[in-house]
Motif scaffolding. Structure first.
Motif, PDB file in Angstrom:
ATOM      1  N   PHE A 308       0.823  -1.205   0.000  1.00  0.00           N
ATOM      2  CA  PHE A 308       0.000   0.000   0.000  1.00  0.00           C
ATOM      3  C   PHE A 308       0.865   1.265   0.000  1.00  0.00           C
ATOM      4  CE2 PHE A 308      -3.366  -2.872   1.500  1.00  0.00           C
ATOM      5  CZ  PHE A 308      -4.440  -2.420   0.746  1.00  0.00           C
ATOM      6  N   LYS A 309       2.071   1.169   0.523  1.00  0.00           N
ATOM      7  CA  LYS A 309       2.983   2.316   0.556  1.00  0.00           C
ATOM      8  C   LYS A 309       3.922   2.361  -0.645  1.00  0.00           C
ATOM      9  CE  LYS A 309       2.380   4.443   4.671  1.00  0.00           C
ATOM     10  NZ  LYS A 309       2.114   5.890   4.806  1.00  0.00           N
ATOM     11  N   THR A 310       4.234   1.195  -1.226  1.00  0.00           N
ATOM     12  CA  THR A 310       5.310   1.138  -2.217  1.00  0.00           C
ATOM     13  C   THR A 310       4.857   0.831  -3.636  1.00  0.00           C
ATOM     14  OG1 THR A 310       5.699  -1.223  -1.761  1.00  0.00           O
ATOM     15  CG2 THR A 310       6.934   0.385  -0.434  1.00  0.00           C
ATOM     16  N   ASP A 311       3.608   0.435  -3.822  1.00  0.00           N
ATOM     17  CA  ASP A 311       3.151   0.042  -5.155  1.00  0.00           C
ATOM     18  C   ASP A 311       3.280   1.200  -6.140  1.00  0.00           C
ATOM     19  OD1 ASP A 311       1.751  -1.726  -7.091  1.00  0.00           O
ATOM     20  OD2 ASP A 311       0.228  -0.155  -6.955  1.00  0.00           O
ATOM     21  N   PRO A 312       3.952   1.003  -7.272  1.00  0.00           N
ATOM     22  CA  PRO A 312       4.171   2.119  -8.207  1.00  0.00           C
ATOM     23  C   PRO A 312       2.892   2.658  -8.836  1.00  0.00           C
ATOM     24  CG  PRO A 312       4.970   0.035  -9.132  1.00  0.00           C
ATOM     25  CD  PRO A 312       4.671  -0.217  -7.695  1.00  0.00           C
ATOM     26  N   VAL A 313       1.893   1.814  -9.049  1.00  0.00           N
ATOM     27  CA  VAL A 313       0.636   2.290  -9.629  1.00  0.00           C
ATOM     28  C   VAL A 313      -0.096   3.206  -8.655  1.00  0.00           C
ATOM     29  CG1 VAL A 313      -1.632   1.598 -10.517  1.00  0.00           C
ATOM     30  CG2 VAL A 313       0.409   0.280 -11.132  1.00  0.00           C
ATOM     31  N   LEU A 314      -0.145   2.828  -7.388  1.00  0.00           N
ATOM     32  CA  LEU A 314      -0.786   3.691  -6.396  1.00  0.00           C
ATOM     33  C   LEU A 314      -0.048   5.017  -6.277  1.00  0.00           C
ATOM     34  CD1 LEU A 314      -1.726   1.189  -3.531  1.00  0.00           C
ATOM     35  CD2 LEU A 314      -3.178   2.107  -5.346  1.00  0.00           C
ATOM     36  N   ILE A 315       1.277   4.958  -6.319  1.00  0.00           N
ATOM     37  CA  ILE A 315       2.068   6.194  -6.255  1.00  0.00           C
ATOM     38  C   ILE A 315       1.763   7.076  -7.462  1.00  0.00           C
ATOM     39  CG2 ILE A 315       4.418   7.121  -6.351  1.00  0.00           C
ATOM     40  CD1 ILE A 315       5.285   4.610  -4.736  1.00  0.00           C
ATOM     41  N   GLU A 316       1.716   6.472  -8.652  1.00  0.00           N
ATOM     42  CA  GLU A 316       1.427   7.231  -9.874  1.00  0.00           C
ATOM     43  C   GLU A 316       0.036   7.861  -9.830  1.00  0.00           C
ATOM     44  OE1 GLU A 316       1.017   6.484 -14.719  1.00  0.00           O
ATOM     45  OE2 GLU A 316       1.854   4.927 -13.416  1.00  0.00           O
ATOM     46  N   ASN A 317      -0.929   7.151  -9.229  1.00  0.00           N
ATOM     47  CA  ASN A 317      -2.294   7.667  -9.148  1.00  0.00           C
ATOM     48  C   ASN A 317      -2.472   8.695  -8.031  1.00  0.00           C
ATOM     49  OD1 ASN A 317      -3.046   6.038 -11.279  1.00  0.00           O
ATOM     50  ND2 ASN A 317      -4.009   4.470 -10.009  1.00  0.00           N
ATOM     51  N   GLY A 318      -1.418   8.956  -7.276  1.00  0.00           N
ATOM     52  CA  GLY A 318      -1.493   9.951  -6.206  1.00  0.00           C
ATOM     53  C   GLY A 318      -2.176   9.447  -4.950  1.00  0.00           C
ATOM     54  N   ALA A 319      -2.354   8.141  -4.847  1.00  0.00           N
ATOM     55  CA  ALA A 319      -3.005   7.592  -3.651  1.00  0.00           C
ATOM     56  C   ALA A 319      -2.082   7.685  -2.454  1.00  0.00           C
ATOM     57  CB  ALA A 319      -3.395   6.134  -3.896  1.00  0.00           C
ATOM     58  N   HIS A 320      -2.657   7.886  -1.283  1.00  0.00           N
ATOM     59  CA  HIS A 320      -1.867   7.852  -0.060  1.00  0.00           C
ATOM     60  C   HIS A 320      -2.604   7.015   0.978  1.00  0.00           C
ATOM     61  CE1 HIS A 320      -4.310  11.275   1.706  1.00  0.00           C
ATOM     62  NE2 HIS A 320      -4.474  11.490   0.422  1.00  0.00           N
ATOM     63  N   THR A 321      -1.823   6.291   1.775  1.00  0.00           N
ATOM     64  CA  THR A 321      -2.372   5.277   2.672  1.00  0.00           C
ATOM     65  C   THR A 321      -1.831   5.461   4.081  1.00  0.00           C
ATOM     66  OG1 THR A 321      -2.542   3.699   0.850  1.00  0.00           O
ATOM     67  CG2 THR A 321      -2.589   2.798   3.086  1.00  0.00           C
TER      68      THR A 321
END
Length: 500
Positions: A308-321
């Motif tokens: 949840f912290k390191t996934d590149p897709v989540l990072i690219e989508n601007g998600a924060h956890t």
């Protein structure tokens, strides 16, 4: 005046029939669980109902409350006793009958009722009973609420009450609940789905809903049977996962959706028969949802994967956890109060807030979210979506026995041990400790991102152990060996329910 509950009564005695039995440890962190009848009797459950109305009165909350019960041989009797106590305390009780926990939460909104008291032991083995309750929708009780309720009940601090309650039976709430879910458009993608219910309450509702949404449903253990003849209805239980895997492979299904005993959790098996742990399902859903809702805020529990912290897709989508305490009530409340779009818990409790859901955990809403993800990826199987995640090696949830009276003290000692290891710069599994997260037990994070968690279970007499490594299976097993070695130093810790 209602008598003060006792903790030393024995079944099959006159005192057991005349006096309330309530074991104090049944009031857990955020809901209640007792062995019936050894730890609570029917008069004891009346005392809990009376205590709940007392708490609502003291808090200034209108005493309107939804009650329902899961499919166990004794749950209806437990609910009747609870209802007697609620009516004695002056409550307006809306009885929705046999229900899923999310059906009871839905009823709070549908019937415009403030409180809920759902009689269920969730995924616990037969012999357990309990209540999931709340007086501020969509939230369930916090530890402060449970502590106050425990004080009221155990001290018989009911004040002045004269009954005068009102009983309303709601015969069509299940149909209204299913109709609400079926407002969702039918799927255009053809999906063959094994629906695995472990003979629990979800069997009465999940196959129908998913079939009417357009899925080809392969039912597995969908005959209601409160003896649970196949296995316990728990999506984290390896027996349930293995039976579901076999059905997926036999029927060449696209996936399986697995429901626990009261239907607030959903587990997933992919088209190859591999179980996807719920936190990995959460990462997949977070990828899908964050593509639609940029800069989405998610909350996950400390048992969950580090992706949840390191996934590149989540990072690219601007998600924060944010990571928070394990437990359906904790994640639900934290998500609600901090404006998270979704809260994910490794056990399979998912909390979809507006505009996706109402904020409570619902296994069918989670199942629909998984199917939506597949609908939006028509050229990809569930296994391909899973394989697109960065690889990690992860254990199932493992639970060594530890008595309710001692488990928190043991965890405190475990925390101190690993804090001392970190303080003195010692290595663990051949690595330095990078971070210790102590919001709920202890999560030990090593230099390469390998981590291990130890915490006390919120609802059973046991500890909880989970380990994961983003680098190798060997490192996952190495940190587990370190944790297991330390647990062995504590004679209060017993056998595991399952172990890598």
């Amino acid at each position: 005046m209602f008598p003060k509950p006792r903790q030393d009564l024995v079944p099959n005695t006159a005192a057991f029939e005349r006096l309330p039995l309530v074991k104090a440890t049944g009031f857990r962190e955020y809901d209640a669980r007792w062995l019936f009848p050894d730890e609570i009797n029917l008069l004891g459950m009346e005392a809990v109902g009376l205590g709940l109305t007392t708490l609502m009165r003291k808090r200034g909350v209108p005493m309107r409350i939804v009650v329902g019960h899961d499919f166990r041989s004794y749950s209806s009797a437990i609910k009747a006793a609870l209802t007697t106590g609620l009516l004695a305390g002056g409550a307006e009780v809306h009885d929705i009958g046999l229900a899923l926990s999310p059906m009871a939460y839905f009823a709070q909104f549908e019937l415009d009722v403030e409180g809920v008291a759902m009689v269920t032991a969730s995924h616990n083995d037969n012999g357990w009973t309990g209540i999931k309750m709340g007086i501020d929708r969509p939230l369930t009780f916090s530890p402060d609420d449970m502590t106050r309720l425990k004080e009221i009940v155990m001290n018989a601090d009911f004040g002045s009450y004269e009954g005068g309650g009102r009983y309303i039976y709601v015969p069509d709430l299940p149909e209204r609940y299913m109709a609400d879910l079926l407002k969702h458009p039918k799927y255009t993608r053809k999906m063959k789905v094994v629906v695995s219910c472990g003979n629990g309450t979800a069997a009465a509702f999940a196959p129908q809903v998913l079939s009417e949404l357009g899925c080809e449903v392969i039912p597995l253990n969908c005959e209601l049977d409160h003896s649970f003849p196949a296995h316990n209805p728990n999506p984290e239980d390896l027996a349930m996962l293995n039976a579901t895997r076999d059905s997926v492979l036999e029927h060449k299904a696209d996936l399986a959706l697995i429901f626990d005993g009261d239907g607030d959790r959903c587990g997933v098996v992919d088209n190859t028969g591999e179980a996807i742990f719920a936190d990995k399902v959460g990462v997949m859903l977070a990828r899908d949802i964050s593509a639609l809702h940029k800069n989405a805020h998610f909350v996950v529990d400390v048992k969950s994967t580090g992706l949840f912290k390191t996934d590149p897709v989540l990072i690219e989508n601007g998600a924060h956890t944010a990571y928070w305490k394990t437990g359906h009530s904790y994640i639900k409340r934290y998500s609600h109060e901090n404006g998270a779009l979704v809260g994910f818990e490794k056990s399979g409790h998912f909390f979809f807030n507006k505009p996706i859901g109402r904020g409570y955990d619902d296994g069918l809403v989670s199942a629909i979210a998984v199917l939506d993800m597949l609908e939006r990826n028509p050229g990809k199987s569930l296994a391909e979506l899973k394989d697109a995640l960065p690889r990690t090696w992860q254990s199932p949830t493992m639970s060594p026995h530890c008595a309710d009276e001692t488990k928190y003290g043991v965890v405190d000692q475990i925390v101190k041990h690993f804090e001392d290891v970190a303080k003195h710069g010692e290595t663990l599994a051949g690595q330095k400790i990078r971070e210790l997260i102590t919001v709920n037990g202890i999560r030990i994070v090593l230099e390469d991102g390998t981590w291990g968690l130890v915490r006390a279970s919120s609802n059973k007499p046991e500890l909880v152990v989970v380990v994961e490594s983003p680098t190798s299976e060997a490192n996952m097993r190495a940190i587990f060996a370190e944790i297991d070695k330390e647990l062995a130093n504590h004679p209060e810790v017993g056998e595991y329910n399952q172990k890598i």
